[in-house]
Each structure stands twice: as C-alpha cells, then as structure tokens.
Design a protein around this motif. Structure first.
Motif, PDB file in Angstrom:
ATOM      1  N   ASP A  10     -63.598 -37.376  -2.902  1.00  0.00           N
ATOM      2  CA  ASP A  10     -63.597 -35.681  -2.841  1.00  0.00           C
ATOM      3  C   ASP A  10     -64.556 -34.777  -3.222  1.00  0.00           C
ATOM      4  OD1 ASP A  10     -61.314 -34.884  -1.881  1.00  0.00           O
ATOM      5  OD2 ASP A  10     -59.828 -34.631  -3.449  1.00  0.00           O
ATOM      6  N   GLU A  11     -65.319 -35.835  -4.683  1.00  0.00           N
ATOM      7  CA  GLU A  11     -66.178 -35.424  -5.443  1.00  0.00           C
ATOM      8  C   GLU A  11     -67.970 -34.890  -4.632  1.00  0.00           C
ATOM      9  OE1 GLU A  11     -67.035 -33.846  -8.243  1.00  0.00           O
ATOM     10  OE2 GLU A  11     -64.775 -34.497  -9.459  1.00  0.00           O
ATOM     11  N   TYR A  12     -67.938 -35.949  -3.175  1.00  0.00           N
ATOM     12  CA  TYR A  12     -69.447 -35.737  -2.569  1.00  0.00           C
ATOM     13  C   TYR A  12     -68.854 -34.568  -1.366  1.00  0.00           C
ATOM     14  CZ  TYR A  12     -71.090 -36.107   1.644  1.00  0.00           C
ATOM     15  OH  TYR A  12     -71.834 -35.793   2.914  1.00  0.00           O
ATOM     16  N   ILE A  13     -67.588 -35.088  -1.734  1.00  0.00           N
ATOM     17  CA  ILE A  13     -67.208 -32.683  -0.705  1.00  0.00           C
ATOM     18  C   ILE A  13     -67.298 -32.278  -0.813  1.00  0.00           C
ATOM     19  CG2 ILE A  13     -65.083 -31.942   1.084  1.00  0.00           C
ATOM     20  CD1 ILE A  13     -64.275 -34.567   1.617  1.00  0.00           C
ATOM     21  N   PHE A  14     -67.142 -31.644  -2.133  1.00  0.00           N
ATOM     22  CA  PHE A  14     -66.525 -30.485  -3.070  1.00  0.00           C
ATOM     23  C   PHE A  14     -68.537 -30.214  -3.288  1.00  0.00           C
ATOM     24  CE2 PHE A  14     -62.730 -31.897  -6.280  1.00  0.00           C
ATOM     25  CZ  PHE A  14     -62.211 -31.903  -4.514  1.00  0.00           C
ATOM     26  N   ASP A  15     -69.153 -31.268  -3.603  1.00  0.00           N
ATOM     27  CA  ASP A  15     -70.721 -31.001  -3.556  1.00  0.00           C
ATOM     28  C   ASP A  15     -71.571 -30.731  -2.514  1.00  0.00           C
ATOM     29  OD1 ASP A  15     -70.466 -31.969  -6.591  1.00  0.00           O
ATOM     30  OD2 ASP A  15     -70.862 -33.371  -5.800  1.00  0.00           O
ATOM     31  N   MET A  36     -49.588 -25.515 -18.120  1.00  0.00           N
ATOM     32  CA  MET A  36     -49.225 -26.251 -17.206  1.00  0.00           C
ATOM     33  C   MET A  36     -49.269 -27.369 -16.094  1.00  0.00           C
ATOM     34  SD  MET A  36     -50.203 -22.753 -14.744  1.00  0.00           S
ATOM     35  CE  MET A  36     -50.257 -21.160 -15.872  1.00  0.00           C
ATOM     36  N   PRO A  37     -48.967 -28.067 -15.577  1.00  0.00           N
ATOM     37  CA  PRO A  37     -48.834 -28.953 -14.901  1.00  0.00           C
ATOM     38  C   PRO A  37     -50.202 -29.393 -14.146  1.00  0.00           C
ATOM     39  CG  PRO A  37     -47.130 -27.913 -13.538  1.00  0.00           C
ATOM     40  CD  PRO A  37     -47.376 -26.892 -14.826  1.00  0.00           C
ATOM     41  N   PRO A  38     -50.483 -30.567 -13.768  1.00  0.00           N
ATOM     42  CA  PRO A  38     -51.873 -29.967 -13.254  1.00  0.00           C
ATOM     43  C   PRO A  38     -52.168 -30.870 -11.599  1.00  0.00           C
ATOM     44  CG  PRO A  38     -51.962 -32.415 -14.182  1.00  0.00           C
ATOM     45  CD  PRO A  38     -50.762 -31.638 -14.571  1.00  0.00           C
ATOM     46  N   ILE A  39     -51.102 -29.503 -10.754  1.00  0.00           N
ATOM     47  CA  ILE A  39     -50.122 -29.571  -9.508  1.00  0.00           C
ATOM     48  C   ILE A  39     -51.663 -28.892  -9.124  1.00  0.00           C
ATOM     49  CG2 ILE A  39     -48.480 -30.992 -10.247  1.00  0.00           C
ATOM     50  CD1 ILE A  39     -47.273 -28.874  -9.743  1.00  0.00           C
ATOM     51  N   ALA A  40     -52.617 -28.107  -9.117  1.00  0.00           N
ATOM     52  CA  ALA A  40     -53.589 -26.689  -8.105  1.00  0.00           C
ATOM     53  C   ALA A  40     -53.617 -27.698  -6.883  1.00  0.00           C
ATOM     54  CB  ALA A  40     -54.132 -25.782  -8.467  1.00  0.00           C
ATOM     55  N   VAL A  41     -54.079 -26.857  -5.749  1.00  0.00           N
ATOM     56  CA  VAL A  41     -54.460 -27.337  -5.184  1.00  0.00           C
ATOM     57  C   VAL A  41     -55.683 -27.924  -4.951  1.00  0.00           C
ATOM     58  CG1 VAL A  41     -53.204 -26.669  -3.147  1.00  0.00           C
ATOM     59  CG2 VAL A  41     -55.737 -25.647  -3.120  1.00  0.00           C
ATOM     60  N   ALA A  42     -56.700 -29.122  -4.400  1.00  0.00           N
ATOM     61  CA  ALA A  42     -58.091 -29.168  -4.738  1.00  0.00           C
ATOM     62  C   ALA A  42     -58.556 -28.761  -3.702  1.00  0.00           C
ATOM     63  CB  ALA A  42     -57.475 -30.928  -4.233  1.00  0.00           C
ATOM     64  N   PRO A  43     -59.596 -28.399  -4.346  1.00  0.00           N
ATOM     65  CA  PRO A  43     -60.851 -26.970  -3.840  1.00  0.00           C
ATOM     66  C   PRO A  43     -61.395 -27.248  -1.743  1.00  0.00           C
ATOM     67  CG  PRO A  43     -62.051 -28.052  -5.822  1.00  0.00           C
ATOM     68  CD  PRO A  43     -60.815 -29.087  -5.671  1.00  0.00           C
ATOM     69  N   THR A  66     -46.554 -19.950  -7.154  1.00  0.00           N
ATOM     70  CA  THR A  66     -47.826 -19.377  -7.350  1.00  0.00           C
ATOM     71  C   THR A  66     -48.914 -19.935  -8.515  1.00  0.00           C
ATOM     72  OG1 THR A  66     -47.157 -16.693  -7.465  1.00  0.00           O
ATOM     73  CG2 THR A  66     -48.915 -17.094  -8.331  1.00  0.00           C
ATOM     74  N   LEU A  67     -48.380 -20.871  -8.953  1.00  0.00           N
ATOM     75  CA  LEU A  67     -48.578 -21.782 -10.082  1.00  0.00           C
ATOM     76  C   LEU A  67     -49.467 -20.972 -11.336  1.00  0.00           C
ATOM     77  CD1 LEU A  67     -48.188 -24.568 -11.639  1.00  0.00           C
ATOM     78  CD2 LEU A  67     -50.574 -25.166  -9.968  1.00  0.00           C
ATOM     79  N   GLY A  68     -50.926 -21.132 -11.611  1.00  0.00           N
ATOM     80  CA  GLY A  68     -51.938 -20.372 -12.078  1.00  0.00           C
ATOM     81  C   GLY A  68     -52.614 -19.997 -11.470  1.00  0.00           C
ATOM     82  N   GLY A  69     -52.301 -19.303 -10.246  1.00  0.00           N
ATOM     83  CA  GLY A  69     -52.991 -17.946  -9.108  1.00  0.00           C
ATOM     84  C   GLY A  69     -54.094 -19.104  -8.471  1.00  0.00           C
ATOM     85  N   TYR A  70     -54.296 -20.584  -8.498  1.00  0.00           N
ATOM     86  CA  TYR A  70     -56.210 -21.071  -8.009  1.00  0.00           C
ATOM     87  C   TYR A  70     -56.026 -20.850  -6.321  1.00  0.00           C
ATOM     88  CZ  TYR A  70     -59.119 -24.354  -7.185  1.00  0.00           C
ATOM     89  OH  TYR A  70     -60.447 -24.613  -6.106  1.00  0.00           O
ATOM     90  N   GLY A 204     -56.956 -38.157  -1.916  1.00  0.00           N
ATOM     91  CA  GLY A 204     -58.052 -37.483  -2.738  1.00  0.00           C
ATOM     92  C   GLY A 204     -57.739 -37.209  -4.310  1.00  0.00           C
ATOM     93  N   LYS A 205     -58.418 -36.437  -5.005  1.00  0.00           N
ATOM     94  CA  LYS A 205     -57.842 -36.236  -7.237  1.00  0.00           C
ATOM     95  C   LYS A 205     -57.061 -36.144  -7.340  1.00  0.00           C
ATOM     96  CE  LYS A 205     -61.373 -35.213  -9.103  1.00  0.00           C
ATOM     97  NZ  LYS A 205     -62.771 -34.499 -10.373  1.00  0.00           N
ATOM     98  N   LYS A 206     -56.353 -35.297  -5.447  1.00  0.00           N
ATOM     99  CA  LYS A 206     -55.030 -35.091  -6.364  1.00  0.00           C
ATOM    100  C   LYS A 206     -53.470 -36.802  -6.184  1.00  0.00           C
ATOM    101  CE  LYS A 206     -55.753 -31.155  -7.873  1.00  0.00           C
ATOM    102  NZ  LYS A 206     -55.027 -30.602  -8.964  1.00  0.00           N
ATOM    103  N   GLY A 207     -54.419 -37.440  -5.243  1.00  0.00           N
ATOM    104  CA  GLY A 207     -53.427 -39.142  -4.764  1.00  0.00           C
ATOM    105  C   GLY A 207     -53.012 -38.977  -3.195  1.00  0.00           C
ATOM    106  N   TYR A 208     -52.051 -39.381  -3.234  1.00  0.00           N
ATOM    107  CA  TYR A 208     -51.569 -39.826  -1.465  1.00  0.00           C
ATOM    108  C   TYR A 208     -50.526 -38.257  -0.920  1.00  0.00           C
ATOM    109  CZ  TYR A 208     -49.783 -42.456   2.008  1.00  0.00           C
ATOM    110  OH  TYR A 208     -49.285 -42.180   3.045  1.00  0.00           O
TER     111      TYR A 208
END
Length: 218
Positions: A10-15, A36-43, A66-70, A204-208
């Motif tokens: 995931d970090e490779y893809i982000f970069d 808030m729970p850290p459940i926003a979608v990954a980048p 909506t959660l935090g709007g990300y 990915g970073k958010k698990g499976y």
C-alpha cells in the motif's frame, strides 16, 4: 502473505501513484483528534472512487456514511463546479468535523451533509444519481442498495464498501446480523435484472476486506 506485506505494498502504491495531499491528510488528522474510529477508506481506495466518478462523468453523487469527510472530499473533487454530493451521517459530531474538513478542501459548496438515520433521510434524496457510495452499517445494506437503485440512472454506478469482512461473508458459521446483511444484499443484487455487478477482495493497510461494484444497466 501478512499484514506487514499488505501495508508495505500500500505504501508503495501511495508513493508511486497518489501524490501527497495536505488537505486530505489534515482531514484524517481531524478525525483522529475527534476520536473517530480509523475506518476511512485508504488513499488508493479514495482515488478509485474519484476515478470511477470521473469515468462516468458524475454530476450527482450520494454517499451513505460521511465519517470525517475523507471519502467525501475524494468524491466531491471529481465533480464539476455545478455538481452536487449529498452525504448522510448519523452522528452530529462526525458531521461537524466532516464539514470543517470539506470546507477546508474547497468543495464545501458542492456538498450537502444531512444528519440522521440514513433510512429516514433517503426518501428525501432527489435523483437521478450518477454514483452512490455505501459505507455504513452492513445490517441495513440491503435497504441501502434498494434505495440507491431507485435513485441511480442507467449507466450509473453503486459502490459498496466492507463486503468481505476478513472472509466472514463466506463463513457459513458466521450468522451475525452484519454478515447476514451483506449476504442478503448480494442476493438482491444477483436477482436484480437491472444491474450487473462484481465484488473484489482487497488487502492493505486497512486489513482484509472488499468492494462490491454495481453498474445500473436499465
């Protein structure tokens, strides 16, 4: 394969493909600071939503959760200036945090945040919609899908997040309300002649977990 490998890729893809974005980073930080729970979608998932919206020339979008709007920011940025996005959020505190982040991203005029139970708010949403993103409680996903289908135009897309739940959806021993909601939703999609769909497992970073992507055909 391990969580460590998934996160590293995931970090490779982000970069490689997703430039750093201070506004989006600050939206995540604001969510964290608000508890808030850290459940926003990954980048990369946010970018996927953004690209799907652009691919179909979306001008009207509905988001359930909506959660935090990300993810809202990712979607709103895909709209033309006259586009509109309605996002439904149960918790007033979350909506308040999201509003500040969305405004800071410069897309506030395109975004209408409505607070309350999604099932109560959905009858007030006007169609036709080009894209719906469902990222809320899985128990009500069958009803969310049915509402989205009524609102979405032919050629529009419905995306549902968190549909695999670390493989639980395929475990017959798991009969929780959440998992049964996901199964019922997929049964409705499979039986619906007006749509064509698939689902993808994601790691990915958010698990499976996974996404279901539905094309409204008629």
């Amino acid at each position: 394969m391990t969580q460590e490998i998934w996160s590293k890729v995931d970090e490779y893809i982000f970069d490689a493909l997703i430039p750093a974005d201070r506004t989006l980073d600050e939206a995540l930080l604001a969510s964290d600071e608000a508890g808030m729970p850290p459940i926003a979608v990954a980048p990369n998932q946010g970018k996927l939503l953004h690209l799907l919206a652009k691919m179909i020339g979306a001008r009207s979008i509905l988001e359930i959760g909506t959660l935090g709007g990300y993810s809202t920011i990712w979607l709103a940025r895909a709209l033309p200036p006259e586009g509109r996005l309605v996002t439904l959020e149960y918790y007033p505190k979350f909506a308040e945090v999201a509003r500040k982040s969305i405004d800071a991203a410069g897309v506030g005029e395109r975004v209408d945040i409505r607070i309350g139970e999604a099932l109560d708010l959905l009858p007030g949403v006007e169609g036709p919609l080009d894209l719906t993103f469902i990222d809320a409680d899985r128990v009500n996903n069958p009803a969310y899908f049915e509402a989205a289908l009524k609102l979405t135009r032919p050629g529009g897309v419905i995306v549902i997040d968190n549909v695999v739940r670390a493989g639980a959806v395929a475990d017959p021993a798991n009969t929780s309300d959440e998992i049964e909601g996901l199964r019922r939703m997929h049964e409705l999609i499979a039986a619906e002649p007006r749509v064509d769909a698939t689902a993808l497992q994601t790691v990915g970073k958010k698990g499976y977990d996974g996404l279901t992507i539905v094309l409204v055909t008629s």
